[in-house]
Design an enzyme around this catalytic site. Structure first.
Site, PDB file in Angstrom:
ATOM      1  N   HIS A  82       0.850  -1.197   0.000  1.00 47.52           N
ATOM      2  CA  HIS A  82       0.000   0.000   0.000  1.00 47.52           C
ATOM      3  C   HIS A  82       0.882   1.242   0.000  1.00 47.52           C
ATOM      4  O   HIS A  82       1.829   1.346   0.774  1.00 47.52           O
ATOM      5  CB  HIS A  82      -0.913   0.042   1.221  1.00 47.52           C
ATOM      6  CG  HIS A  82      -1.740   1.293   1.277  1.00 47.52           C
ATOM      7  ND1 HIS A  82      -2.891   1.440   0.540  1.00 47.52           N
ATOM      8  CD2 HIS A  82      -1.561   2.455   1.932  1.00 47.52           C
ATOM      9  CE1 HIS A  82      -3.397   2.642   0.755  1.00 47.52           C
ATOM     10  NE2 HIS A  82      -2.607   3.276   1.594  1.00 47.52           N
ATOM     11  N   ASP A 161     -15.392   2.231   7.389  1.00 50.36           N
ATOM     12  CA  ASP A 161     -14.337   3.132   6.940  1.00 50.36           C
ATOM     13  C   ASP A 161     -14.794   3.974   5.765  1.00 50.36           C
ATOM     14  O   ASP A 161     -14.475   5.169   5.688  1.00 50.36           O
ATOM     15  CB  ASP A 161     -13.085   2.338   6.542  1.00 50.36           C
ATOM     16  CG  ASP A 161     -12.030   3.253   5.949  1.00 50.36           C
ATOM     17  OD1 ASP A 161     -11.511   4.096   6.682  1.00 50.36           O
ATOM     18  OD2 ASP A 161     -11.772   3.156   4.730  1.00 50.36           O
ATOM     19  N   ARG A 168     -14.784  12.524   7.206  1.00 51.29           N
ATOM     20  CA  ARG A 168     -13.532  13.217   7.532  1.00 51.29           C
ATOM     21  C   ARG A 168     -13.165  14.225   6.466  1.00 51.29           C
ATOM     22  O   ARG A 168     -12.626  15.297   6.748  1.00 51.29           O
ATOM     23  CB  ARG A 168     -12.401  12.195   7.699  1.00 51.29           C
ATOM     24  CG  ARG A 168     -12.490  11.380   8.977  1.00 51.29           C
ATOM     25  CD  ARG A 168     -11.587  10.162   8.913  1.00 51.29           C
ATOM     26  NE  ARG A 168     -10.223  10.538   8.586  1.00 51.29           N
ATOM     27  CZ  ARG A 168      -9.400   9.788   7.841  1.00 51.29           C
ATOM     28  NH1 ARG A 168      -9.810   8.639   7.343  1.00 51.29           N
ATOM     29  NH2 ARG A 168      -8.186  10.194   7.592  1.00 51.29           N
ATOM     30  N   SER A 183      -7.858   3.724   8.966  1.00 49.97           N
ATOM     31  CA  SER A 183      -8.561   3.664   7.689  1.00 49.97           C
ATOM     32  C   SER A 183      -7.830   2.753   6.710  1.00 49.97           C
ATOM     33  O   SER A 183      -8.420   1.854   6.105  1.00 49.97           O
ATOM     34  CB  SER A 183      -8.690   5.074   7.104  1.00 49.97           C
ATOM     35  OG  SER A 183      -9.204   5.033   5.793  1.00 49.97           O
ATOM     36  N   LYS A 187      -8.801  -1.833   5.968  1.00 49.12           N
ATOM     37  CA  LYS A 187      -9.054  -2.433   4.648  1.00 49.12           C
ATOM     38  C   LYS A 187      -7.981  -3.451   4.296  1.00 49.12           C
ATOM     39  O   LYS A 187      -8.277  -4.524   3.748  1.00 49.12           O
ATOM     40  CB  LYS A 187      -9.124  -1.333   3.580  1.00 49.12           C
ATOM     41  CG  LYS A 187     -10.295  -0.380   3.749  1.00 49.12           C
ATOM     42  CD  LYS A 187     -10.471   0.522   2.552  1.00 49.12           C
ATOM     43  CE  LYS A 187      -9.350   1.526   2.392  1.00 49.12           C
ATOM     44  NZ  LYS A 187      -9.404   2.610   3.382  1.00 49.12           N
TER      45      LYS A 187
END
Length: 428
Positions: A82, A161, A168, A183, A187
């Site tokens: 990620h 989320d 947000r 967050s 995931k």
């Protein structure tokens, strides 16, 4: 249990109990906690923070709001990567097939671009026929047959989320490190991968502007992954200047294919290989040689199979912009600044990005770079080429470069290598 009590606890600087966290996330997902109440709680978290136990429980509660994928039936180890996002960050495209070519399975759930940062799915959708949406059964089948999948996350993955992220964005609470980390990791952990490598960026084109904040975010996410049984490591990487020589969807796909063919810009190749080695090591395949997989064509073979398996034509010509505008070097000397945010903003204004999630993007729009910081340039030579299908966007893109002082050339500075794109590593 009620929302006011939870809000007051965090407002007054107390740690939330596991029961409070479980209740508020579940109730918010069901619609029993109002948007304005969750807004107040998010602001209290931004101002007062969370400790490690709170963040871990918050992450677990968001995971529990939806399904968790399971790839344990595959005959190879799973590992994912990620990135916290940046300009010209096309690394996922060559990385997933490269790691798969070395023996791992890569279930890469990716997103779309918003603002000046690009999205992996937008880039791949520049390939004719390619589709982002796959069922869990399709993902599992393709991981077994091809070894790599890049696709959109399903609606059932951490729905809390998705709801909180949108909130947000409109309440000024995006910058909270506990909320960012939970967050991302809710995931990624729910995705069911056995190991995870994080690319946490710092610089003007990144979400975290300072290296100190990037390190804090990386340490928080590595702790979360470790606490939830996922082998997690993070690289800290520079995003003060764009990655590679392109920012834009089809432009970046073309550059990614160059890397898979054994070429490509030095920084893109360096970061791709660095992340590949970390992923393979985390998956227990540390003896594999990703550099050889680029050289012998096996990574390219996986790329072609992966694109075709998701409906794309790997041989189809990529879209090309109808209009181009060249930005010349303002003076002779050494290019000392090519600001990532300024270039990303220009690409966005040319049509490569979106202001809202539902906005369309131009596949061919973007910015092509003809030099990088440390290179010597001559006054008037092409420095940037702007690409778009709508030429009335050029003035706004040029204004973005000017507003951000994106380009700087200095006469009395020696040319030279600006160093490695990787500046740190975080482990449990």
């Amino acid at each position: 249990m009620d929302a006011i009590t939870v809000i007051r606890a965090k407002r007054d600087g107390h740690a939330l109990t596991p029961e409070q966290i479980d209740w508020v996330i579940a109730a918010y997902t069901r619609g029993e906690v109002a948007e304005e109440q969750m807004s107040a709680l998010a602001m209290a978290i931004l101002l007062n923070g969370m400790d490690r136990a709170e963040i871990a429980r918050w992450t677990a509660a968001m995971m529990a709001s939806g399904e968790r994928l399971d790839f344990s039936g595959l005959d190879r180890p799973t590992v994912d990567k990620h990135s916290t996002g940046g300009v010209g960050d096309k690394i996922t495209l060559p990385l997933a097939p490269l790691v798969a070519a070395c023996g791992a399975a890569v279930p890469q759930l990716s997103g779309r671009g918003l603002g000046h940062t690009g999205g992996t799915l937008d880039k791949l959708e520049a390939i004719p026929g390619w589709r982002a949406r796959l069922s869990t059964a399709e993902m599992t089948r393709l991981l077994g047959e091809v070894g790599a999948v890049i696709c959109a996350a399903g609606e059932g993955l951490a729905p809390a989320d998705r709801k909180l992220y949108a909130l947000r964005d409109v309440t000024g609470t995006v910058e909270s490190i506990p909320l960012i980390a939970s967050s991302i990791m809710s995931k990624k952990i729910a995705e069911g991968t056995g190991a995870l490598v994080l690319d946490v960026k710092a610089g003007s084109g990144a979400f975290m502007k300072s290296r100190e904040d990037a390190r804090e975010l990386a340490e928080t996410m590595v702790s979360l992954g470790t606490d939830h049984g996922v082998r997690t490591v993070a690289l800290l990487t520079d995003m003060s200047t764009p990655l590679g020589l392109t920012a834009g969807n089809a432009l970046e796909v073309r550059e990614a294919v160059e890397v898979l063919a054994g070429g490509g810009p030095r920084d893109v190749r360096e970061l791709t290989l660095a992340l590949a080695r970390e992923m393979l090591d985390a998956a227990g395949l540390g003896d594999a040689d990703p550099e050889r997989a680029l050289a012998d064509g096996s990574a390219m073979d996986v790329w072609r199979r992966m694109i075709a398996a998701q409906g794309g034509d790997p041989d189809a010509p990529l879209p090309s912009a109808r209009e181009r505008h060249t930005v010349p070097a303002p003076a002779s000397g050494v290019l000392t600044r090519l600001d990532a945010y300024g270039v990303g903003l220009a690409a966005w204004r040319l049509g490569a990005g979106r202001a809202r999630k539902e906005d369309p993007v131009q596949a061919a729009a973007g910015v092509e770079l003809h030099a990088k910081p440390g290179d010597r340039v001559t006054e008037g030579q092409p420095l940037l080429t702007l690409h778009t299908d709508t030429p009335d966007r050029f003035p706004a893109a040029l204004a973005a470069l000017a507003e951000e002082d994106a380009v700087r050339v200095e006469r009395d500075v020696p040319e030279g290598d600006t160093g490695s794109v990787v500046f740190g590593r975080v482990t449990a």
